[in-house]
Design an enzyme around this catalytic site. Sequence first.
Site, short mmCIF file in Angstrom:
data_model
loop_
_atom_site.label_atom_id
_atom_site.label_comp_id
_atom_site.label_asym_id
_atom_site.label_seq_id
_atom_site.Cartn_x
_atom_site.Cartn_y
_atom_site.Cartn_z
N ASP A 108 -1.00 -4.58 0.84
CA ASP A 108 0.07 -5.36 0.87
C ASP A 108 0.10 -6.18 -0.32
O ASP A 108 -0.93 -6.52 -0.68
CB ASP A 108 0.46 -6.21 1.99
N SER A 110 6.52 -4.27 -3.86
CA SER A 110 5.65 -3.87 -2.67
C SER A 110 4.63 -2.93 -3.17
O SER A 110 4.88 -2.18 -4.07
CB SER A 110 6.70 -3.07 -1.75
N ASP A 112 2.19 -7.18 11.87
CA ASP A 112 3.21 -8.09 11.68
C ASP A 112 4.60 -7.73 11.20
O ASP A 112 5.79 -8.11 11.13
CB ASP A 112 2.55 -9.06 10.62
N HIS A 113 4.61 -6.53 10.43
CA HIS A 113 5.99 -6.21 9.64
C HIS A 113 6.80 -5.24 10.78
O HIS A 113 8.08 -5.33 10.39
CB HIS A 113 5.42 -5.02 8.81
N ARG A 131 3.90 -0.39 -0.97
CA ARG A 131 4.18 0.82 0.04
C ARG A 131 3.93 2.02 -0.94
O ARG A 131 4.68 2.25 -1.81
CB ARG A 131 5.49 0.73 0.42
N ARG A 185 10.42 -12.91 -1.73
CA ARG A 185 11.02 -11.67 -2.55
C ARG A 185 12.65 -11.83 -2.35
O ARG A 185 13.02 -12.35 -1.07
CB ARG A 185 10.75 -10.57 -2.16
C1 MIC Z 1 6.65 -6.40 1.18
O1 MIC Z 1 6.70 -7.84 1.17
O2 MIC Z 1 7.33 -5.98 0.43
C2 MIC Z 1 5.77 -5.71 2.10
C3 MIC Z 1 6.72 -5.22 3.13
O3 MIC Z 1 4.95 -6.58 2.57
C4 MIC Z 1 5.10 -4.92 1.36
C5 MIC Z 1 4.42 -3.91 2.17
C6 MIC Z 1 5.09 -2.72 2.89
O4 MIC Z 1 6.12 -2.37 2.11
O5 MIC Z 1 4.76 -2.25 3.81
C7 MIC Z 1 4.42 -5.13 0.23
O6 MIC Z 1 4.62 -6.36 -0.12
O7 MIC Z 1 3.39 -4.64 -0.28
FE1 SF4 Z 2 5.48 -9.99 5.59
FE2 SF4 Z 2 5.61 -9.04 2.82
FE3 SF4 Z 2 7.27 -10.80 3.74
FE4 SF4 Z 2 4.88 -11.59 3.16
S1 SF4 Z 2 6.24 -10.81 1.76
S2 SF4 Z 2 6.10 -12.08 5.05
S3 SF4 Z 2 3.84 -9.77 3.92
S4 SF4 Z 2 6.98 -8.68 4.42
#
Ligand code: MIC
Ligand code: SF4
Length: 753
Positions: free
Chosen positions: A162, A644, A97-98, A646, A450
């Site tokens: 995630d 995140s 998805d990302h 990550r 976010r």
């Molecule tokens: C996000 O919303 O920041 C992400 C991208 O979904 C991350 C995961 C990632 O960095 O791959 C998260 O929320 O954990």
């Molecule tokens: Fe994707 Fe993270 Fe955004 Fe949710 S918050 S849509 S998991 S990047």
Amino acid sequence: MDLSKTHIELVENVYQMLENNIAELRKRKMDSLTLAEKILYGHSKNINEVSLERGLEFGDFLPDRVAMQDATAQMALLQFMQADLPETAVPTTVHCDHLIQAYEGANSDLKVANKTHKEVFDFLRTASQKYNIGFWGPGAGIIHQVVLEQYAFPGGMMIGTDSHTPNAGGIGMVAIGVGGADAVDVMASMPFNTKIPKLIGVKLTGTLNGWTSPKDIILKVAEILTVKGGTNAIVEYFGEGTESISTTGKATITNMGAEIGATCSIFPFDKKGIEYLKATARNDIAELAEKNMHLLTADKEVFENPEKYFDQVIEINLNELVPHIVGPHTPDLARPITQLKQDALENNYPVKISNALIGSCTNSSYEDIGRAAFIAREAAKKGLKSKVPLMVTPGSEVTRATIERDGYLKDLEAIGATVLANACGPCIGQWKRDDISDGERNTIVSSYNRNFPARNDGNKETLSFIGSPESVIGLALGGTLEFDFLNDSLINEAGEEVKLTPPIAEELPSEGFSSTLEGFIQPSDDNDVEVIIDPNSERLQALTPFAAFDSNNYLGMTVIMKAVGKCTTDHISPAGKWLKFRGHLENISQNLFIGVNNAFTEESGTGINTLNNEVMTLPELAKTYHENSINWIAIGDENYGEGSSREHAAMEPRFRGCKVVLVKSFARIHEANLKKQGILPLTFSDKSDYEKIEQNDKVTITDLEKLSPGSTVIVTLQKVDGSTINIATKHSLSEEQIKWFENGSALNYIKAN
Ligand code: MIC
Ligand code: SF4
């Protein structure tokens, strides 16, 4: 066996385990239980030994499922492969998805993604097949929506790589966001080890009405608790107000619990949950859950006397709640819509909105899109159109096909919306924007979760505001932050003054969800599948184990940077264009600390090279120190590593020679990730000691061989003039975690045992 859904047998076993463990827990606690306690302790590895001390000790738990998304699964699977096991120990899924970039719309964007990321998708698909993992290919949906629709069940426990995994708390699951290394533990049949969380109770009274939606509840909670107020706590919602919120609405709230740092958030299971399970073709689980309500709700004494059972209680009256808008740059900077105009003018935010975006994992349900479409439909009847580009990301193919069938997408397109792929897209910087140039100050509004600087489009000058999908449509129709859709009117095409109609929509499709498993590949135990990593690849790189503990590395460490203010994982290892290197540690390390505001330099992302006093970018500096075998330490402010899950934000510094990260406070997942990778996370005993650290200090820690749980770690700063200052710091490593540290990483420890 169809494994596109959680199998009923698994749920039966879980309820039996909860029954037994809760009975034992009652003997130990001799008091009524909250829902969080029932489910969390219901999953403890050993109910008679697990600590009941909240917020202090660590405990071992046995999650029922693991989910991973494409951007984090690469590193997780690369680590899992090192463990040399034939398959994962618990049901696991991977969701692509990302990596899908938003540009022209769903179809063409997906085609481009399939081409650009072929190597990575092939890796994820073949690794999934080899290790018996369910694989949801690109376009199938965003991890958390797919999990809610297919796999989440009340009373279950899952972990996901995630931070928004707690989305599944909307249906009464303890669902926790973790780094890849934690997922590897569970996939390798080890327990999930985490701090016993504190409990925050949120009492909801009244009912939502008019424009106000579940999103506004969580925005209010974030305002009250702030971005660090939920750290190491489970947020449990209760009270009559919960009963009128749909399951997907509850999931919006638990999803965004990540924004206050909560371990997870949870709602009691109720009639709405039964309806949702039935609508998503899980009648068997609905019936079983209905018979086990005692496991899926808190004891009634908890509602009668919440202060006795929670560490903190807050109350929100839904009758009085109005739509809120938060931002820019942080999700806890809230104000009601009625104050947005004044706030924008006072703070000089550009009031003209450049783009409006709805959807994402937190707000893309049938109900969300239905309410947004209702406003659009009524607005179109009144001769209005969106004044700004409007983008919609559906959460899953199931939901997308349903909202298309029911005409919602048409309603949105009629006011000017573009429908993007069922993926993260602009929420994670996968947004090819042609309308502004880099560095141009502009305002966007979204229903995402976010809004850290540069997150959506890589431009630090984009001011990102967050609200419900309803609010975003309202603002898009007005085109400016000055428009209060509750009270103001707009001028339509015919020059008349019109007001927007408050939204009404069904929670669940009366004709049922479209049933599609497009993009899904069932788990298989075909161990012969070859998982290919091209040694010349720039996208994937096999991992080399980190070196074990050596006390010499902690003598005379160089300070690479001292972060001032917010330092999220998006500052440490941004996503967007860097997502393509998520499976290649060396390449992704080129982004290390690129967004950090360093106390020692003027420009963000830069630091001073102590070898020659030159200012250089922090990733370059880290590389230089690495090449010169210089051990270094990073200093941080409050809530360091917010956001995140990550683990790249921990693996990159480890790879480049970081030994210690010393901060005022940590975000939970990031601290756990540092421990997993063998970096020592420390916090100042006295926060004002942060001020004492200077660019040219050499930092020494001795006696780390004697590290024990709860021990104070003395950090010695050697100043340029030869003087020294000792400062006291704390660590939170448990006995087990100290072994990870000694072995160089948790993975080394697993392999050694
Ligand atoms: C996000 O919303 O920041 C992400 C991208 O979904 C991350 C995961 C990632 O960095 O791959 C998260 O929320 O954990
Ligand atoms: Fe994707 Fe993270 Fe955004 Fe949710 S918050 S849509 S998991 S990047």
